[in-house]
Design a protein around this motif. Structure first.
Motif, PDB file in Angstrom:
ATOM      1  N   GLN A  62       0.836  -1.192   0.000  1.00 21.71           N
ATOM      2  CA  GLN A  62       0.000   0.000   0.000  1.00 21.71           C
ATOM      3  C   GLN A  62       0.868   1.238   0.000  1.00 21.71           C
ATOM      4  OE1 GLN A  62      -2.433   0.488   3.483  1.00 21.71           O
ATOM      5  NE2 GLN A  62      -4.180   1.108   2.242  1.00 21.71           N
TER       6      GLN A  62
ATOM      7  N   ARG B 153      -2.025   6.518   0.444  1.00 21.05           N
ATOM      8  CA  ARG B 153      -3.306   5.808   0.507  1.00 21.05           C
ATOM      9  C   ARG B 153      -3.538   5.267   1.912  1.00 21.05           C
ATOM     10  NH1 ARG B 153      -6.069   3.232  -3.725  1.00 21.05           N
ATOM     11  NH2 ARG B 153      -7.277   3.113  -1.837  1.00 21.05           N
TER      12      ARG B 153
ATOM     13  N   SER C 292      -4.707   8.161   4.065  1.00 20.19           N
ATOM     14  CA  SER C 292      -6.079   8.624   3.840  1.00 20.19           C
ATOM     15  C   SER C 292      -7.090   7.555   4.231  1.00 20.19           C
ATOM     16  CB  SER C 292      -6.306   9.103   2.399  1.00 20.19           C
ATOM     17  OG  SER C 292      -5.773   8.208   1.477  1.00 20.19           O
ATOM     18  N   GLU C 293      -6.677   6.304   4.104  1.00 16.03           N
ATOM     19  CA  GLU C 293      -7.570   5.241   4.565  1.00 16.03           C
ATOM     20  C   GLU C 293      -7.749   5.342   6.072  1.00 16.03           C
ATOM     21  OE1 GLU C 293      -5.899   1.339   5.009  1.00 16.03           O
ATOM     22  OE2 GLU C 293      -7.569   0.500   3.862  1.00 16.03           O
TER      23      GLU C 293
ATOM     24  N   ASP D  65     -10.502  10.912   1.767  1.00 11.71           N
ATOM     25  CA  ASP D  65      -9.463  11.045   0.759  1.00 11.71           C
ATOM     26  C   ASP D  65      -9.092  12.509   0.613  1.00 11.71           C
ATOM     27  OD1 ASP D  65      -9.100  10.000  -2.732  1.00 11.71           O
ATOM     28  OD2 ASP D  65      -7.658  10.529  -1.161  1.00 11.71           O
TER      29      ASP D  65
ATOM     30  N   THR E 156      -4.879   0.479  -7.162  1.00  7.90           N
ATOM     31  CA  THR E 156      -3.448   0.783  -7.146  1.00  7.90           C
ATOM     32  C   THR E 156      -2.684  -0.346  -6.478  1.00  7.90           C
ATOM     33  OG1 THR E 156      -4.350   2.846  -6.372  1.00  7.90           O
ATOM     34  CG2 THR E 156      -1.992   2.781  -6.824  1.00  7.90           C
TER      35      THR E 156
END
Lengths: 594, 292
Positions: free
Chosen positions: A378, A382, A385-386, A391, B2
């Protein structure tokens, strides 16, 4: 000119840099080790220490290219496959690594593994190799060596496994022992034991030692010369006076002044997380409690914890004492089977389902191993923000800035970052959830000094800025005393002492004192007190199953100590102690240095 | 998304020596080459595989005009071989896809979910494993009219168990990792943790398992076609070619030999690819986290 090992201008490089490769190179290393010399190699993570050891043994990965000279007893070592180098490995140079678990074959008994090494280098019979293995174990001070030789690695503690590795290394009487962070994964008490053992072996056998560590404190204990490595080169070398019997080490990073602690003096606020008489058990074993106060052998056996916003509570103890289990119980990763747990006034144990998922964001945990705590697949941005639930790129940048990292890291994968950076990203992720409680489980033990101080100061700042309650778990008192307001010491599933850091001269529980006696910085005076009382700090065994956990080894014990668990009593204002025997006789004369 | 493409990309950018890998390179060459062949079959094949020849052209040995000879009906063997690759690869890939999707779903649910679900799913898996696969396939196929679609479905439905076990084992181990605990601690739902965090880290294992299974799926298909239960005329399959040629091993050795070689080469290619991928991924997975 009795040079054992001479390295000149050693360069190691790896071809092709992709996004996944950090540049790992040696850029012209010069090193000389003479017969019987003990050299310590220190340096921050990533400077190339381990790479150097691999190069010396001719064990570089297949795609590495190296140039330079390596001379062993005057003979050139060039081709890793050549016979002379193969013979040097094991017989000339022996290697002991950091992780005893992974260096041992889990399906073979340890006696067989050592015997295997013996037979590989000398053609003795199987039986003879086995008996040699047993005598090596005895030399390494393994109790009951004949019996232990039949044990499997998982049946032994970390310190014991490291002794096994040392025994295997000594099997062929090497001239040089290369120890690559041999004690980093061990507890402080065990660490000292292993270092003392290495010293002894060295002196008995006249062996040379190359001791690699990132912990500068350990250096004077084992080495006479210290080489500092940085950026793939040895940048400085110092001769040291003889180790061990000298006065205290001067550069004590973990003893840094706690004068700078600026946690806001909050009045007696309500605890945000409150645990009373918490009991956590693994599996279904039920132990019967008699009428006397008892411990049941559970990893967490009746613990009270109060976490107050803006304050830091330290939790000290060796590994295996239940600290991590407690941490997981507090953050609801495990469910306690007894006692109560309240989060912001609400019963946390009874919460479940989507309410639990919502509430648990309030309690975040920072783990010990920076490598394992981030999803390797990951991207950092990301992940953040997760964690935040939104986001929002601006928020991600803010979080990274809060932990002192540049915003451009948001597009990277975890393996592109160093350990210290990963730890900070983990912290940022915890903060992203806007918690009220932060539990940091040994956040610094896998880091070098610089990263360690950075994380600690970040924790302090986060506490101050966000009004967090912090639970800091560590076996290192220096770390705990630097940012905590209060420290609870845990052993055998119970808290044995709880004191305010500002009043730490009052510490008197024998277990706390013996743990401090093991910290290299306080070596002499604490050791003297402990050993004056007839104890050997190097012989620390596990907690007694019944009664006071220290009863089996405490020089102050009385008969009731073995039967009944003493209650936790407030012996002075704000100081709690679980030992009726330790009167006013307090060894306060050495605690000041911590 | 992604995360998922990252997993595949990592396979090839983690260290740029993959082209030199003695397993990966031939494996890739063979499999990609065959893939291309199958795709461009109508263009590459010399003539129509169904074109019947005149009497003189029947059972002709390999020659200039028919590079691999002709069969009993005068059909060009090379053309049939090339077209047959389509069937083999199609069946190989689709059946593996079915098996992998089913197996991953079961394995992930068993590994990440509650204990009772794990027990239930694993008991079911064991029950399926108790049947010898080929007999199960034969039974199912012979119950109705044979067709390629049937073969693909049946192979998929009987091949998922191994994948399920593999995925479950990986999931169980990943579950204990700190980053999964962190994800839970952030209050993410079980679904999100399983699909967003555990699954992407499983992908390398799954990819390797899939690649290795393609070879055996192709073999299974050939076996079925050999028995007449697979591709039916006029669709041509390597297995049916062998079946037709088996009575002529002396007079018309080219009828069975070339399809046989083709099968062997294909299976070898996929096995090499799978092994090469596995070697890249496992040691890497152990090594990379170690640098602290």
């Amino acid at each position: 000119m009795s040079d054992l090992l001479r390295v000149e201008n050693l360069h190691v490089s790896f071809p092709g840099h992709g996004p996944g490769r950090e540049a790992k190179v040696l850029a012209g290393v010069d090193l000389v080790i003479g017969q019987g010399e003990a050299v310590a190699l220190v340096g921050p993570s990533g400077c190339g220490k381990s790479l150097l050891t691999r190069a010396l043994l001719g064990l570089l990965p297949g795609d590495a290219a190296w140039t330079g000279t390596i001379l062993w007893r005057g003979e050139h070592l060039r081709d890793p496959r050549a016979r002379n180098w193969r013979q040097v490995r094991g017989r000339g140079m022996a290697l002991v690594l950091q992780e005893p678990q992974t260096s041992l074959n889990p399906v073979l008994a340890i006696g067989d593994q050592i015997a295997e090494t013996v037979r590989a280098h000398s053609g003795v019979s199987r039986r003879e190799a086995r008996s040699r293995a047993v005598s090596l174990l005895a030399e390494m001070l393994v109790p009951d060596p004949a019996e232990k030789a039949n044990c499997y690695p998982h049946q032994l503690s970390g310190g014991m496994r490291q002794r096994v590795l040392l025994a295997a290394a000594m099997a062929c009487d090497p001239d040089l022992l290369i120890a690559d962070e041999p004690t980093t994964a061990l507890d402080v008490t065990v660490q000292r034991e292993i270092l003392a053992l290495i010293n002894r072996i060295r002196r008995d056998r006249g062996m040379a030692l190359l001791f690699i560590t990132h912990d500068a404190e350990l250096v004077p204990l084992v080495a006479t010369r210290r080489a500092e490595m940085s950026g793939g080169r040895i940048v400085a070398e110092f001769d040291l006076d003889l180790p061990a019997d000298k006065a205290e080490v001067q550069d004590t990073p973990s003893g840094e002044s706690s004068a700078g602690v600026s946690t806001p003096q909050s009045k007696k606020m309500n605890p945000v997380l409150k645990a009373r008489n918490l009991v956590v058990r693994y599996g279904a074993g039920m132990m019967v409690r008699g009428s006397l106060p008892q411990r049941t052998g559970a990893p967490v056996d009746g613990v009270d914890i109060d976490l107050i916003p803006g304050r830091a509570l330290g939790l000290a103890g060796e590994s295996g004492c239940g600290k991590t289990t407690l941490a997981r119980a507090l953050s609801r990763h495990l469910v306690a089977v007894g006692g109560t747990l309240e989060l912001e006034g609400e019963d946390f144990l009874a919460t479940r389902g989507s309410r639990l998922r919502h509430r648990r964001r309030r309690v975040q945990m920072l783990f010990q191993d920076p490598a394992g705590s981030l999803n390797p697949r990951q991207i950092i941005g990301r992940a953040l923000s997760e964690a935040a639930g939104r986001d929002d790129q601006a928020q991600v940048a803010d979080l990274l800035a809060e932990v002192g990292l540049s915003g451009e890291l948001a597009g990277r994968y975890p393996h592109e970052l160093s350990g210290g950076q990963r730890q900070r990203v983990s912290l940022a992720r915890c903060l992203a959830a806007d918690p009220r409680v932060l539990i940091a489980d040994e956040p610094t033990s896998a880091l070098d000094r610089e990263s360690r101080n950075r994380i600690l100061s970040l924790l302090e700042k986060a506490m101050a800025r966000r009004g967090l309650a912090l639970l800091l778990i560590s076996h290192d008192f220096g770390v705990l005393h630097s940012i905590c307001d209060r420290v609870d010491v845990m052993y055998g599933g119970v808290i044995v002492e709880s004191y305010r850091v500002a009043e730490r001269s009052r510490i008197r529980h024998p277990y706390t004192l013996s743990m401090m006696a093991s910290t290299p910085a306080s070596l002499n005076r604490a050791q003297r007190w402990w050993s004056d009382a007839g104890n050997d700090p190097q012989k620390f065994r596990g907690p007694s199953p019944v009664g006071c956990p220290l009863a089996g080894q405490c020089h102050l014990r009385k008969s009731h100590c073995l039967i009944e668990l003493p209650p936790l009593v407030e012996v002075a204002e704000g100081h709690y102690l679980r030992c009726p025997e330790v009167g006013q006789s307090g060894p306060s004369h050495f605690i000041d240095t911590l | 998304m992604t995360m998922k493409t990252g997993a595949v990309r990592d396979l090839f950018t983690a260290g740029d020596r993959w082209w030199a890998d003695p397993r990966l390179r031939p494996g890739l060459v063979i499999t990609l080459g065959l893939g291309l062949l199958a795709l461009l079959a109508p263009v590459i094949a010399p003539g129509d595989p169904a074109a019947l020849g005149d009497a003189a052209d029947r059972l002709a040995a390999p020659s200039g005009s028919h590079l691999l000879g002709t069969d009993l009906l005068g059909r060009d063997v090379l053309a049939r071989l090339v077209h047959g690759s389509r069937v083999s690869l199609l069946v190989g890939w689709v059946s593996v896809l079915v098996a992998v999707l089913l197996g991953t779903a079961v394995g992930l649910a068993a590994g990440m979910g509650p204990r009772w679900l794990d027990r239930f799913l694993m008991n079911t898996t064991d029950a399926f494993l108790a049947f010898p696969r080929i007999f199960l396939v034969l039974l199912l196929v012979s119950l109705t009219t044979p067709s390629l679609l049937l073969v693909m479905t049946v192979l998929g439905l009987t091949g998922w168990m191994g994948v399920a076990r593999l995925v479950r084992a990986e999931a169980l181990s990943l579950r204990e990792r700190d980053f999964v605990a962190s994800a839970r601690g952030l209050g993410l739902s079980a679904w999100r943790v399983a699909t967003g965090h555990v699954l992407p880290n499983l992908l390398p294992t799954v990819i390797v398992a899939a690649t290795l299974r393609v070879g055996s799926a192709i073999l299974a298909e050939s076996f079925l076609s050999f028995l007449g239960l697979g591709a039916q005329e006029p669709a041509v399959s390597w297995g049916s070619m062998i079946q037709q040629g088996r009575g002529y091993l002396l007079d018309g050795w080219w009828l069975a030999t070339f399809p046989g070689l083709a099968i062997a080469l294909t299976v070898l290619g996929y096995n090499l690819l799978g092994e090469g991928l596995r070697r890249r991924l496992d040691p890497r997975g152990g090594r990379e986290g170690r640098n602290e």
